[in-house]
Motif scaffolding. Sequence first.
Motif, mmCIF file in Angstrom:
data_model
loop_
_atom_site.group_PDB
_atom_site.id
_atom_site.type_symbol
_atom_site.label_atom_id
_atom_site.label_comp_id
_atom_site.label_asym_id
_atom_site.label_seq_id
_atom_site.Cartn_x
_atom_site.Cartn_y
_atom_site.Cartn_z
ATOM 1 N N VAL A 65 0.975 -0.950 0.032
ATOM 2 C CA VAL A 65 0.399 0.204 0.508
ATOM 3 C C VAL A 65 0.651 1.452 -0.114
ATOM 4 C CG1 VAL A 65 -1.686 1.100 0.923
ATOM 5 C CG2 VAL A 65 -1.807 -1.718 1.072
ATOM 6 N N ARG A 66 0.626 2.213 -0.960
ATOM 7 C CA ARG A 66 1.560 2.990 -0.902
ATOM 8 C C ARG A 66 0.784 4.117 0.570
ATOM 9 N NH1 ARG A 66 -1.707 3.403 -5.919
ATOM 10 N NH2 ARG A 66 -2.593 6.258 -5.126
ATOM 11 N N PRO A 67 2.485 4.727 0.871
ATOM 12 C CA PRO A 67 2.161 5.205 2.250
ATOM 13 C C PRO A 67 0.792 6.192 2.279
ATOM 14 C CG PRO A 67 4.314 5.416 1.457
ATOM 15 C CD PRO A 67 3.424 5.191 0.647
ATOM 16 N N GLU A 68 0.185 7.354 1.428
ATOM 17 C CA GLU A 68 -0.536 8.190 1.510
ATOM 18 C C GLU A 68 -1.951 7.748 1.406
ATOM 19 O OE1 GLU A 68 0.668 7.918 -3.086
ATOM 20 O OE2 GLU A 68 1.931 7.736 -1.377
ATOM 21 N N LYS A 69 -2.121 6.346 1.091
ATOM 22 C CA LYS A 69 -3.060 5.577 1.015
ATOM 23 C C LYS A 69 -3.307 4.854 2.332
ATOM 24 C CE LYS A 69 -4.820 6.556 -2.779
ATOM 25 N NZ LYS A 69 -6.836 7.091 -3.024
ATOM 26 N N ILE A 70 -2.955 4.787 3.281
ATOM 27 C CA ILE A 70 -2.235 3.836 5.045
ATOM 28 C C ILE A 70 -3.549 3.466 5.273
ATOM 29 C CG2 ILE A 70 -1.363 3.690 6.226
ATOM 30 C CD1 ILE A 70 1.399 3.698 5.519
ATOM 31 N N GLY A 71 -3.404 4.914 5.480
ATOM 32 C CA GLY A 71 -5.622 5.565 6.193
ATOM 33 C C GLY A 71 -6.101 5.082 5.747
ATOM 34 N N GLU A 72 -6.682 5.517 4.448
ATOM 35 C CA GLU A 72 -7.684 4.908 3.270
ATOM 36 C C GLU A 72 -8.063 2.985 3.738
ATOM 37 O OE1 GLU A 72 -9.246 5.318 -0.572
ATOM 38 O OE2 GLU A 72 -7.622 6.592 -0.624
ATOM 39 N N VAL A 73 -6.945 2.430 3.694
ATOM 40 C CA VAL A 73 -6.908 0.845 3.248
ATOM 41 C C VAL A 73 -7.143 0.256 4.519
ATOM 42 C CG1 VAL A 73 -5.446 -0.882 2.871
ATOM 43 C CG2 VAL A 73 -5.469 0.541 0.931
ATOM 44 N N VAL A 74 -6.536 0.693 5.843
ATOM 45 C CA VAL A 74 -6.336 0.279 7.194
ATOM 46 C C VAL A 74 -8.395 0.895 7.526
ATOM 47 C CG1 VAL A 74 -6.598 1.519 9.348
ATOM 48 C CG2 VAL A 74 -4.970 0.150 7.656
ATOM 49 N N GLY A 75 -8.610 1.912 7.197
ATOM 50 C CA GLY A 75 -10.163 2.341 7.805
ATOM 51 C C GLY A 75 -10.807 1.114 7.166
ATOM 52 N N PHE A 76 -10.661 1.032 5.200
ATOM 53 C CA PHE A 76 -11.622 -0.936 4.976
ATOM 54 C C PHE A 76 -11.233 -1.265 5.292
ATOM 55 C CE2 PHE A 76 -11.556 -3.319 0.950
ATOM 56 C CZ PHE A 76 -13.198 -3.661 1.168
ATOM 57 N N LEU A 77 -10.185 -2.146 5.654
ATOM 58 C CA LEU A 77 -10.026 -3.230 6.996
ATOM 59 C C LEU A 77 -11.167 -3.059 7.554
ATOM 60 C CD1 LEU A 77 -6.358 -4.037 5.826
ATOM 61 C CD2 LEU A 77 -8.831 -4.694 4.753
ATOM 62 N N MET A 78 -10.824 -2.337 8.234
ATOM 63 C CA MET A 78 -11.588 -2.081 10.093
ATOM 64 C C MET A 78 -12.903 -1.975 10.098
ATOM 65 S SD MET A 78 -8.583 -2.354 11.980
ATOM 66 C CE MET A 78 -8.563 -3.807 11.010
#
Length: 271
Positions: A1-14
């Motif tokens: 995952v690109r660093p600038e997308k970490i929050g978005e991806v983590v949010g989706f998983l959570m």
Amino acid sequence: VRPEKIGEVVGFLMSGLLVGILLSTSLSGLLSQLVHWKLIYVVSAVLIFILAFKLKSELPYAMRIRMKYSDVFKSMAELLVSEKRLSIRAYAGAGAFASMSVIFSTIAVYLSSAPFHLQDMWIGLVSLVGVFGALSSQFVGKYADRGYGTLFTFLGCGFLILSWVIFYFSSAGLILYLIGFATTNLGLAFVHSCNQNIIFRIRPNAKSRLNAIYMTLYFGGAATGSAIGTYAWNHGGWIYTCMAGLALAIFATFFALLDYLLYRNKKPNVA
């Protein structure tokens, strides 16, 4: 995952994690009402085996760092000692999840007693109101990527504290309990998504180990909250339960505030 997308991806998983927790409550209540409460364990076992099979075939295997299994745990202990922010954020998450777990450990006994007298199926369906809060994780993750992680963490802690004020008056009507339950889930989603957005940036080359440490403390908080909730209910009823949940929410807020005071000028590592 690109660093600038970490929050978005983590949010989706959570969102998936939190929605799964809530739907499991509804499913177990439904099966308990229609068949038998033990059936949920059989269903869970089957689903876990299916998931394991799918993961084995879908997930790639890559060993980027050659380490002995024992060395992995040694390095995790070193990370826990050296990365103070990891510990602080983990305790904030543990307190938040513990606060919500007080609800899960008491929902059946509270809603099945006066003045509600709900059956298992209806108690299980109550958790569905929390789904909307859980789905907010992806929204929170996007804004955490834009630098609003601290703000949303405090909002989450505020929602947790507010929820227990609402819960305290919930004997006046089921609608208040539903609002409190939804608010609790919203608060947890905010805190947890922001926490993971931050910890994954601490050491980009150790994401899995950082996550393992965080999630161990996070679910340790959940187990502790369940124990505290049961103890509070048995020794003081709903009033003590609300006091326990509020205290755990304040505990999470304390560590969120500590994190802000120590790291408010620190830019996240996105290398």
